[in-house]
Design a protein around this motif. Structure first.
Motif, PDB file in Angstrom:
ATOM      1  N   LEU A  13     -11.078   4.440   9.340  1.00 51.37           N
ATOM      2  CA  LEU A  13     -10.694   3.924   8.029  1.00 51.37           C
ATOM      3  C   LEU A  13     -11.424   2.640   7.687  1.00 51.37           C
ATOM      4  O   LEU A  13     -11.559   2.300   6.508  1.00 51.37           O
ATOM      5  CB  LEU A  13      -9.177   3.677   7.995  1.00 51.37           C
ATOM      6  N   SER A  14     -11.868   1.907   8.711  1.00 47.89           N
ATOM      7  CA  SER A  14     -12.471   0.586   8.503  1.00 47.89           C
ATOM      8  C   SER A  14     -13.968   0.649   8.255  1.00 47.89           C
ATOM      9  O   SER A  14     -14.590  -0.386   7.992  1.00 47.89           O
ATOM     10  CB  SER A  14     -12.208  -0.301   9.732  1.00 47.89           C
ATOM     11  N   ARG A  15     -14.585   1.803   8.366  1.00 49.13           N
ATOM     12  CA  ARG A  15     -16.038   1.904   8.206  1.00 49.13           C
ATOM     13  C   ARG A  15     -16.457   1.729   6.758  1.00 49.13           C
ATOM     14  O   ARG A  15     -15.747   2.126   5.850  1.00 49.13           O
ATOM     15  CB  ARG A  15     -16.531   3.265   8.728  1.00 49.13           C
TER      16      ARG A  15
ATOM     17  N   ALA B  52      -4.920   6.181  20.029  1.00 47.97           N
ATOM     18  CA  ALA B  52      -5.366   7.174  19.049  1.00 47.97           C
ATOM     19  C   ALA B  52      -5.245   6.615  17.631  1.00 47.97           C
ATOM     20  O   ALA B  52      -6.118   6.840  16.789  1.00 47.97           O
ATOM     21  CB  ALA B  52      -4.551   8.455  19.194  1.00 47.97           C
ATOM     22  N   LEU B  53      -4.168   5.868  17.357  1.00 47.88           N
ATOM     23  CA  LEU B  53      -4.022   5.241  16.046  1.00 47.88           C
ATOM     24  C   LEU B  53      -5.156   4.255  15.781  1.00 47.88           C
ATOM     25  O   LEU B  53      -5.672   4.156  14.661  1.00 47.88           O
ATOM     26  CB  LEU B  53      -2.681   4.512  15.955  1.00 47.88           C
TER      27      LEU B  53
ATOM     28  N   ALA C 115      -1.829   3.943  10.853  1.00 46.66           N
ATOM     29  CA  ALA C 115      -3.156   3.423  11.193  1.00 46.66           C
ATOM     30  C   ALA C 115      -3.560   2.296  10.248  1.00 46.66           C
ATOM     31  O   ALA C 115      -4.132   1.284  10.674  1.00 46.66           O
ATOM     32  CB  ALA C 115      -4.190   4.552  11.157  1.00 46.66           C
ATOM     33  N   LEU C 116      -3.270   2.440   8.952  1.00 44.24           N
ATOM     34  CA  LEU C 116      -3.553   1.370   8.002  1.00 44.24           C
ATOM     35  C   LEU C 116      -2.761   0.115   8.340  1.00 44.24           C
ATOM     36  O   LEU C 116      -3.284  -1.009   8.265  1.00 44.24           O
ATOM     37  CB  LEU C 116      -3.207   1.829   6.578  1.00 44.24           C
TER      38      LEU C 116
ATOM     39  N   ILE D  10       0.864  -1.179   0.000  1.00 43.52           N
ATOM     40  CA  ILE D  10       0.000   0.000   0.000  1.00 43.52           C
ATOM     41  C   ILE D  10       0.900   1.229   0.000  1.00 43.52           C
ATOM     42  O   ILE D  10       1.642   1.461   0.961  1.00 43.52           O
ATOM     43  CB  ILE D  10      -0.927   0.026   1.233  1.00 43.52           C
ATOM     44  N   VAL D  11       0.854   2.001  -1.075  1.00 50.28           N
ATOM     45  CA  VAL D  11       1.680   3.195  -1.205  1.00 50.28           C
ATOM     46  C   VAL D  11       0.837   4.413  -0.841  1.00 50.28           C
ATOM     47  O   VAL D  11      -0.147   4.721  -1.518  1.00 50.28           O
ATOM     48  CB  VAL D  11       2.232   3.342  -2.633  1.00 50.28           C
TER      49      VAL D  11
END
Length: 394
Positions: free
Chosen positions: A392-394, A384-385, A31-32, A15-16
């Motif tokens: 991001l997961s929603r 927090a992360l 976070a990703l 993932i870039v």
């Protein structure tokens, strides 16, 4: 059913993350990586961000240039369940270049000369494009070793993001040009410059250069290029390998921005650069988006809420009396609501205009768009992360 972004993490190995400086790229990349690790993957988060904020977020040693695995105890203390593993690596350009020289030098003597050459030290630390080239080298290295199921790459700011594709040729051009070739011709087996071996016009130019820079500097240049020359062929092969890898189905490209117009313009420029390279944007993450409250509270409602929370406005050490001074905190809270609503309106306006512009291109069909709200505080730890990862997961 998993979110589109989670599906992307499942399908792609690399993932870039790319975007303008200051949009929270390092935070989103971390976070990703955390999200992927929580779902059972062995994840490496590779950052070339000179601020090294990733280390602070994950509790790692910012001076270490080796892969560092986030300890399970830290994750447990943060209340996080980890089915996979999370490792971070802060790229150090000089040590990565040194390792390349160690692997590719034809002899121990040539290796020693290159590593000690002043010109090499400049190239390894200060030549534009070198950090991107070394990040590419490190990415290819960790991609080959098979220790990681997922690699999340935190790139330099947008203007440098595509240097990963062009870095081998750019570095070769910077070092291997006609002027430098003249130096190699003039560099005799005695490893001293002799202007008798080159054309008269070239010799005149080199003599002029030697008066400006000193013959010792030119000899450093010629010595370095002579020793470095066998590596040029490797640059060409790496350029082809990078072109193949970066266009393969293993790679996903995520543009990051904020709602600020300058960040959105940078995101558009990066998308266009990808299209020009026959590549595509897989996801667009908009960070730090403001949202207005559904209903603006009245001044009286704010006073009541402050009173119930035990935060009645104070003047000195005594509770304030009614009136302008006593209402100072309540009015400040009301202004904060109004300013947040105004910023939310501006964010929505900017995003609406940009979305219609970017998503109208045929190349952008199927792009994943994710919005991360403005948290109001700095994201500086695992909890927090994790909160960012939940968005991001929603």
């Amino acid at each position: 059913m998993p979110s589109p972004l989670l599906e992307l993490l499942q399908r792609r190995r690399v993932i870039v993350c790319a975007g303008a400086g200051g949009v929270g790229k390092t935070t989103i990349a971390a976070a990703l990586a955390l999200v992927a690790a929580q779902r059972g993957h062995r994840v490496l988060c590779l950052t070339v961000d000179p601020a090294r904020r990733l280390a602070d977020s994950l509790g790692l040693d910012p001076t270490c240039t080796l892969p560092q695995r986030v300890e399970e105890g830290r994750l447990v203390s943060a209340g996080l369940e980890m089915r996979g593993s999370l490792t971070a690596l802060m790229l150090d350009t000089k040590s990565t270049f040194d390792a390349l020289i160690e692997r590719q030098a034809q002899s121990a003597a040539a290796r020693h000369r290159m590593l000690e050459n002043p010109l090499y030290r400049y190239i390894a630390t200060s030549l534009p494009g070198t950090p991107s080239y070394m990040a590419m080298e490190k990415l290819l290295e960790v991609k080959r070793d098979g220790n990681y199921d997922r690699i999340v790459l935190d790139t330099p700011p947008t203007s440098d993001a595509l240097e990963f594709l062009n870095a081998p040729a750019q570095l070769s051009d910077a070092i291997d040009n006609s002027t430098v070739r003249w130096l190699v011709e003039a560099f005799q087996s005695s490893r001293r410059l002799s202007f008798n071996l080159v054309a008269r016009s070239a010799a005149a130019i080199l003599r002029g250069m030697s008066r400006l820079t000193g013959r010792g500097f030119l000899e450093h240049v010629a010595e370095f290029v002579t020793d470095f020359n066998p590596l040029f062929g490797g640059f060409g092969e790496r350029a082809r390998e990078v072109a193949r890898a970066f266009r393969s189905k293993e790679f996903a490209y995520v543009i990051l921005s904020t709602p600020a117009p300058v960040a959105l313009r940078e995101a558009r420029a990066f998308a266009e650069a990808l299209w020009a390279q026959q590549m595509r944007v897989d996801a667009w993450i908009v960070n730090r988006v403001h949202f207005a409250a559904r209903a603006q509270p009245s001044l009286e409602q704010i006073r009541e809420a402050l009173s119930e929370a035990g935060s009645s406005p104070l003047v000195g050490d005594q509770p304030s009396s009614p009136g302008p001074d006593g209402d100072h905190l309540a009015r400040a809270v009301r202004r904060a609501f109004e300013e947040e609503a105004l910023q939310a309106h501006l964010d929505a306006s900017h995003l609406s205009q940009f979305s219609g512009d970017l998503l109208s291109f045929p190349e952008q069909r199927g792009i994943v768009k994710v919005v991360v709200p403005h948290f109001g505080v700095d994201v500086h730890d695992l909890k927090a992360l994790h909160a960012v990862g939940q968005c991001l997961s929603r």
